[in-house]
Design a protein around this motif. Structure first.
Motif, mmCIF file in Angstrom:
data_model
loop_
_atom_site.group_PDB
_atom_site.id
_atom_site.type_symbol
_atom_site.label_atom_id
_atom_site.label_comp_id
_atom_site.label_asym_id
_atom_site.label_seq_id
_atom_site.Cartn_x
_atom_site.Cartn_y
_atom_site.Cartn_z
ATOM 1 N N GLU A 59 -2.855 -6.271 -13.344
ATOM 2 C CA GLU A 59 -2.516 -5.272 -12.213
ATOM 3 C C GLU A 59 -3.192 -5.776 -10.965
ATOM 4 O O GLU A 59 -4.482 -5.686 -10.938
ATOM 5 C CB GLU A 59 -2.950 -4.009 -12.578
ATOM 6 C CG GLU A 59 -2.270 -3.770 -14.132
ATOM 7 C CD GLU A 59 -2.787 -2.349 -14.629
ATOM 8 O OE1 GLU A 59 -3.241 -1.504 -13.848
ATOM 9 O OE2 GLU A 59 -2.091 -2.064 -15.784
ATOM 10 N N LEU A 60 -2.496 -5.518 -9.966
ATOM 11 C CA LEU A 60 -3.110 -5.763 -8.333
ATOM 12 C C LEU A 60 -2.571 -4.778 -7.564
ATOM 13 O O LEU A 60 -1.771 -4.075 -7.779
ATOM 14 C CB LEU A 60 -2.447 -7.113 -7.811
ATOM 15 C CG LEU A 60 -2.693 -8.375 -8.603
ATOM 16 C CD1 LEU A 60 -1.746 -9.490 -8.136
ATOM 17 C CD2 LEU A 60 -4.067 -8.758 -8.441
ATOM 18 N N SER A 61 -3.615 -4.393 -6.430
ATOM 19 C CA SER A 61 -2.917 -3.615 -5.541
ATOM 20 C C SER A 61 -3.402 -4.280 -4.086
ATOM 21 O O SER A 61 -4.224 -4.957 -4.008
ATOM 22 C CB SER A 61 -3.873 -2.387 -5.601
ATOM 23 O OG SER A 61 -5.475 -2.752 -5.332
ATOM 24 N N ALA A 62 -2.380 -3.561 -3.129
ATOM 25 C CA ALA A 62 -2.533 -4.259 -1.742
ATOM 26 C C ALA A 62 -2.073 -3.238 -0.975
ATOM 27 O O ALA A 62 -1.433 -2.204 -1.262
ATOM 28 C CB ALA A 62 -1.760 -5.553 -1.809
ATOM 29 N N LYS A 63 -2.189 -3.469 0.330
ATOM 30 C CA LYS A 63 -1.803 -2.454 1.408
ATOM 31 C C LYS A 63 -0.329 -2.702 1.410
ATOM 32 O O LYS A 63 0.202 -3.685 1.613
ATOM 33 C CB LYS A 63 -2.518 -2.647 2.709
ATOM 34 C CG LYS A 63 -3.790 -2.481 2.710
ATOM 35 C CD LYS A 63 -4.602 -2.527 4.276
ATOM 36 C CE LYS A 63 -6.030 -2.078 4.269
ATOM 37 N NZ LYS A 63 -6.504 -2.505 5.603
ATOM 38 N N ALA A 64 0.257 -1.590 1.552
ATOM 39 C CA ALA A 64 1.622 -1.402 1.579
ATOM 40 C C ALA A 64 2.223 -0.520 2.601
ATOM 41 O O ALA A 64 1.752 0.513 2.823
ATOM 42 C CB ALA A 64 2.609 -1.172 0.362
ATOM 43 N N GLY A 65 3.515 -0.631 2.945
ATOM 44 C CA GLY A 65 4.237 0.168 3.679
ATOM 45 C C GLY A 65 4.813 1.342 3.075
ATOM 46 O O GLY A 65 4.943 1.349 2.011
ATOM 47 N N GLU A 66 5.390 2.253 3.690
ATOM 48 C CA GLU A 66 6.024 3.302 2.964
ATOM 49 C C GLU A 66 7.440 2.940 2.294
ATOM 50 O O GLU A 66 7.758 3.710 1.206
ATOM 51 C CB GLU A 66 6.467 4.758 3.923
ATOM 52 C CG GLU A 66 5.376 5.198 4.493
ATOM 53 C CD GLU A 66 5.949 6.470 5.540
ATOM 54 O OE1 GLU A 66 6.808 6.100 6.096
ATOM 55 O OE2 GLU A 66 5.213 7.385 5.612
ATOM 56 N N SER A 67 8.135 1.782 2.775
ATOM 57 C CA SER A 67 9.167 1.296 2.085
ATOM 58 C C SER A 67 8.756 0.486 0.923
ATOM 59 O O SER A 67 9.272 0.132 0.193
ATOM 60 C CB SER A 67 10.076 0.520 2.859
ATOM 61 O OG SER A 67 9.240 -0.636 3.422
ATOM 62 N N GLY A 68 7.497 0.250 0.408
ATOM 63 C CA GLY A 68 6.869 -0.601 -0.663
ATOM 64 C C GLY A 68 6.711 -1.970 -0.251
ATOM 65 O O GLY A 68 6.250 -2.748 -1.033
ATOM 66 N N LYS A 69 6.896 -2.553 0.842
ATOM 67 C CA LYS A 69 6.795 -3.754 1.445
ATOM 68 C C LYS A 69 5.303 -3.921 1.741
ATOM 69 O O LYS A 69 4.632 -3.368 2.171
ATOM 70 C CB LYS A 69 7.628 -4.355 2.680
ATOM 71 C CG LYS A 69 7.757 -5.487 3.007
ATOM 72 C CD LYS A 69 8.770 -5.907 3.835
ATOM 73 C CE LYS A 69 8.691 -7.218 4.718
ATOM 74 N NZ LYS A 69 8.617 -8.298 3.892
#
Length: 163
Positions: A79-89
């Motif tokens: 499981e990883l987390s990263a910064k994303a835009g509202e569209s999930g990109k």
């Protein structure tokens, strides 16, 4: 040109194999990188004497790769987390280097980032399948779950709100 492989070479053969390749490939790649030697009579005799040792070493490496594959597949997912835009990109992509580090943290198994194979780049939130090539015959697969650590409004939306 006939050669005896000193090490496993992908799509060519395994250590100890007697192979026939084009002269240029032998002179420019295999021999200078110490992956093979010319199949002279002396080298053939040495190959016969060393074939059992080479096979035992190959068997040991194969067994170790199978054990690593079992541990990796037992972990089931990373499981990883990263910064994303509202569209999930994602802003950027999840690199194989980061995946190798996470695999080391989760399973304690160190893998080279070059052995990690991804079907598609990980550049959005979701579930992906990662393949780790542990040897020429052994591969392990594990799921990678990417979530958004921080959702950031995308620039296009902000521009329309400011107008």
């Amino acid at each position: 040109m006939q050669l005896i492989l000193k090490k496993d070479v992908q799509n060519v053969g395994e250590a100890g194999d007697l192979i026939t390749v084009k002269d240029g490939f032998a002179r420019n790649y295999l021999i200078p990188n110490n992956l093979a030697e010319v199949a002279t009579q002396g080298a053939m005799d040495a190959r016969e004497r060393n074939i059992q040792r080479i096979k035992a070493k190959s068997e040991k490496l194969h067994k170790e790769a199978l054990e690593k594959a079992e541990k990796i597949e037992a972990a089931e997912k990373i499981e990883l987390s990263a910064k994303a835009g509202e569209s999930g990109k994602l802003f950027g992509t999840i690199t194989t280097k980061r995946l190798a580090e996470e695999l080391l943290n989760k399973t304690g198994i160190e893998v080279d980032k070059k052995t990690i194979i991804l079907d598609n780049p990980i550049n959005k939130v979701g579930e992906f399948l990662m393949t780790v090539k542990l040897s020429s015959k052994v591969k392990a697969q594990i799921k990678v779950l990417v979530s958004a650590s921080e959702t950031i409004k995308e620039a296009i939306v902000e521009e329309t709100e400011n107008a």
